[in-house]
Design a protein around this motif. Sequence first.
Motif, PDB file in Angstrom:
ATOM      1  N   ILE A 104     -25.589  41.112 102.370  1.00  0.00           N
ATOM      2  CA  ILE A 104     -24.865  40.942 103.631  1.00  0.00           C
ATOM      3  C   ILE A 104     -25.753  41.369 104.792  1.00  0.00           C
ATOM      4  N   VAL A 105     -25.925  40.449 105.739  1.00  0.00           N
ATOM      5  CA  VAL A 105     -26.767  40.714 106.910  1.00  0.00           C
ATOM      6  C   VAL A 105     -25.928  40.605 108.175  1.00  0.00           C
ATOM      7  N   HIS A 106     -26.427  41.183 109.243  1.00  0.00           N
ATOM      8  CA  HIS A 106     -25.671  41.154 110.499  1.00  0.00           C
ATOM      9  C   HIS A 106     -26.617  41.252 111.677  1.00  0.00           C
ATOM     10  N   GLU A 107     -26.117  40.804 112.801  1.00  0.00           N
ATOM     11  CA  GLU A 107     -26.790  40.988 114.100  1.00  0.00           C
ATOM     12  C   GLU A 107     -25.699  40.965 115.152  1.00  0.00           C
ATOM     13  N   GLY A 108     -25.495  42.071 115.823  1.00  0.00           N
ATOM     14  CA  GLY A 108     -24.383  42.147 116.757  1.00  0.00           C
ATOM     15  C   GLY A 108     -23.068  41.984 116.010  1.00  0.00           C
ATOM     16  N   ALA A 109     -22.218  41.075 116.511  1.00  0.00           N
ATOM     17  CA  ALA A 109     -20.914  40.842 115.881  1.00  0.00           C
ATOM     18  C   ALA A 109     -20.987  39.844 114.736  1.00  0.00           C
ATOM     19  N   ARG A 110     -22.132  39.183 114.600  1.00  0.00           N
ATOM     20  CA  ARG A 110     -22.255  38.155 113.556  1.00  0.00           C
ATOM     21  C   ARG A 110     -22.608  38.797 112.225  1.00  0.00           C
ATOM     22  N   ILE A 111     -21.963  38.293 111.179  1.00  0.00           N
ATOM     23  CA  ILE A 111     -22.195  38.833 109.844  1.00  0.00           C
ATOM     24  C   ILE A 111     -22.174  37.690 108.839  1.00  0.00           C
ATOM     25  N   LEU A 112     -22.982  37.802 107.806  1.00  0.00           N
ATOM     26  CA  LEU A 112     -23.132  36.705 106.854  1.00  0.00           C
ATOM     27  C   LEU A 112     -23.525  37.253 105.492  1.00  0.00           C
ATOM     28  N   GLY A 113     -22.967  36.671 104.453  1.00  0.00           N
ATOM     29  CA  GLY A 113     -23.360  37.002 103.097  1.00  0.00           C
ATOM     30  C   GLY A 113     -24.316  35.952 102.556  1.00  0.00           C
ATOM     31  N   MET A 114     -25.313  36.387 101.789  1.00  0.00           N
ATOM     32  CA  MET A 114     -26.290  35.475 101.206  1.00  0.00           C
ATOM     33  C   MET A 114     -26.278  35.634  99.690  1.00  0.00           C
ATOM     34  N   LEU A 115     -25.976  34.549  99.009  1.00  0.00           N
ATOM     35  CA  LEU A 115     -25.928  34.557  97.553  1.00  0.00           C
ATOM     36  C   LEU A 115     -27.348  34.489  96.999  1.00  0.00           C
ATOM     37  N   VAL A 116     -27.733  35.490  96.188  1.00  0.00           N
ATOM     38  CA  VAL A 116     -29.081  35.531  95.605  1.00  0.00           C
ATOM     39  C   VAL A 116     -28.950  35.797  94.108  1.00  0.00           C
ATOM     40  N   ASP A 117     -29.999  35.480  93.359  1.00  0.00           N
ATOM     41  CA  ASP A 117     -29.955  35.641  91.908  1.00  0.00           C
ATOM     42  C   ASP A 117     -30.234  37.067  91.456  1.00  0.00           C
ATOM     43  N   GLU A 118     -31.115  37.756  92.162  1.00  0.00           N
ATOM     44  CA  GLU A 118     -31.461  39.112  91.742  1.00  0.00           C
ATOM     45  C   GLU A 118     -32.088  39.876  92.899  1.00  0.00           C
ATOM     46  N   VAL A 119     -31.626  41.091  93.126  1.00  0.00           N
ATOM     47  CA  VAL A 119     -32.256  41.981  94.096  1.00  0.00           C
ATOM     48  C   VAL A 119     -33.366  42.726  93.371  1.00  0.00           C
ATOM     49  N   LEU A 120     -34.582  42.656  93.885  1.00  0.00           N
ATOM     50  CA  LEU A 120     -35.747  43.182  93.177  1.00  0.00           C
ATOM     51  C   LEU A 120     -36.111  44.599  93.585  1.00  0.00           C
ATOM     52  N   ASN A 121     -36.482  44.804  94.839  1.00  0.00           N
ATOM     53  CA  ASN A 121     -36.935  46.125  95.258  1.00  0.00           C
ATOM     54  C   ASN A 121     -37.059  46.212  96.772  1.00  0.00           C
ATOM     55  N   ASN A 122     -37.427  47.408  97.215  1.00  0.00           N
ATOM     56  CA  ASN A 122     -37.713  47.633  98.631  1.00  0.00           C
ATOM     57  C   ASN A 122     -39.224  47.653  98.815  1.00  0.00           C
ATOM     58  N   GLU A 123     -39.689  47.000  99.864  1.00  0.00           N
ATOM     59  CA  GLU A 123     -41.116  46.994 100.151  1.00  0.00           C
ATOM     60  C   GLU A 123     -41.303  47.037 101.663  1.00  0.00           C
ATOM     61  N   ARG A 124     -42.547  46.910 102.100  1.00  0.00           N
ATOM     62  CA  ARG A 124     -42.814  46.785 103.528  1.00  0.00           C
ATOM     63  C   ARG A 124     -43.940  45.785 103.721  1.00  0.00           C
ATOM     64  N   TYR A 125     -43.930  45.139 104.874  1.00  0.00           N
ATOM     65  CA  TYR A 125     -44.979  44.182 105.186  1.00  0.00           C
ATOM     66  C   TYR A 125     -45.548  44.478 106.569  1.00  0.00           C
ATOM     67  N   ALA A 126     -46.805  44.085 106.740  1.00  0.00           N
ATOM     68  CA  ALA A 126     -47.446  44.177 108.050  1.00  0.00           C
ATOM     69  C   ALA A 126     -47.110  42.903 108.814  1.00  0.00           C
ATOM     70  N   VAL A 127     -46.402  43.053 109.924  1.00  0.00           N
ATOM     71  CA  VAL A 127     -45.880  41.894 110.649  1.00  0.00           C
ATOM     72  C   VAL A 127     -46.984  40.913 111.015  1.00  0.00           C
ATOM     73  N   GLU A 128     -48.136  41.452 111.488  1.00  0.00           N
ATOM     74  CA  GLU A 128     -49.204  40.551 111.927  1.00  0.00           C
ATOM     75  C   GLU A 128     -49.926  39.873 110.774  1.00  0.00           C
ATOM     76  N   LYS A 129     -49.615  40.302 109.532  1.00  0.00           N
ATOM     77  CA  LYS A 129     -50.254  39.689 108.377  1.00  0.00           C
ATOM     78  C   LYS A 129     -49.384  38.635 107.704  1.00  0.00           C
ATOM     79  N   LEU A 130     -48.245  38.324 108.309  1.00  0.00           N
ATOM     80  CA  LEU A 130     -47.422  37.238 107.789  1.00  0.00           C
ATOM     81  C   LEU A 130     -48.113  35.906 108.061  1.00  0.00           C
ATOM     82  N   SER A 131     -48.190  35.064 107.042  1.00  0.00           N
ATOM     83  CA  SER A 131     -48.788  33.738 107.205  1.00  0.00           C
ATOM     84  C   SER A 131     -47.711  32.739 107.602  1.00  0.00           C
ATOM     85  N   PRO A 132     -48.058  31.757 108.434  1.00  0.00           N
ATOM     86  CA  PRO A 132     -47.077  30.730 108.795  1.00  0.00           C
ATOM     87  C   PRO A 132     -46.612  29.972 107.554  1.00  0.00           C
ATOM     88  N   ALA A 133     -45.338  29.663 107.524  1.00  0.00           N
ATOM     89  CA  ALA A 133     -44.796  28.897 106.398  1.00  0.00           C
ATOM     90  C   ALA A 133     -45.154  27.426 106.555  1.00  0.00           C
TER      91      ALA A 133
END
Length: 200
Positions: free
Chosen positions: A128-157
Amino acid sequence: MYEAQKDLHTSIDQNIDKSLSENDIHSPEARHILEERTKSFAQIEEVEGVSDYQEYIRFRLGDKEHYGIAYPYLAEIVESTHLTFVPTTPDFIAGVINLRSKIIPVIDLKKFFHVTTTTESDSYWIVIVHEGARILGMLVDEVLNNERYAVEKLSPALPSKAVSNLEYVQGIYEGKTTVLNVSVLLNDAVLKNMNEGVSL
């Protein structure tokens, strides 16, 4: 990782003069010490050169596709709860859930991103994610783990069989995790209307 690298650097600094005084500068032991110090400097400089890290939750869709959501958007994770089907909605709308008397729309991320799978399971998670008053559930197959990423190292999709609807993707991390742009997703016209009760 950063603190461990700093500790390694400190340890090498504390011992380098002593070690080099006890060993000839051209000896294998001395060369090893200098190489380790060089590696330590390089690792610390690489980490210090990254200005913005973001914690995120990583999950699996389908057989092996990994996706991620930044923690500021994460509200809750719910395991296999009852979904109520909503007629006359797009096929990627999995339904709605009643969570503590709050009705939350849920999308099937596999259908939304056209992720194929060779196996089906009755087990699932709702992120379940939210921003302000908006909220949404996302159906996923498996929650794996917590990690972190370097924002500037994200590659364009880039368009591929594994990644579609690129406007909802913030980027690809280390070539294997698709980090979602939750803000854009929550402002999708269909999902926005569901949050405002238009489609319900």
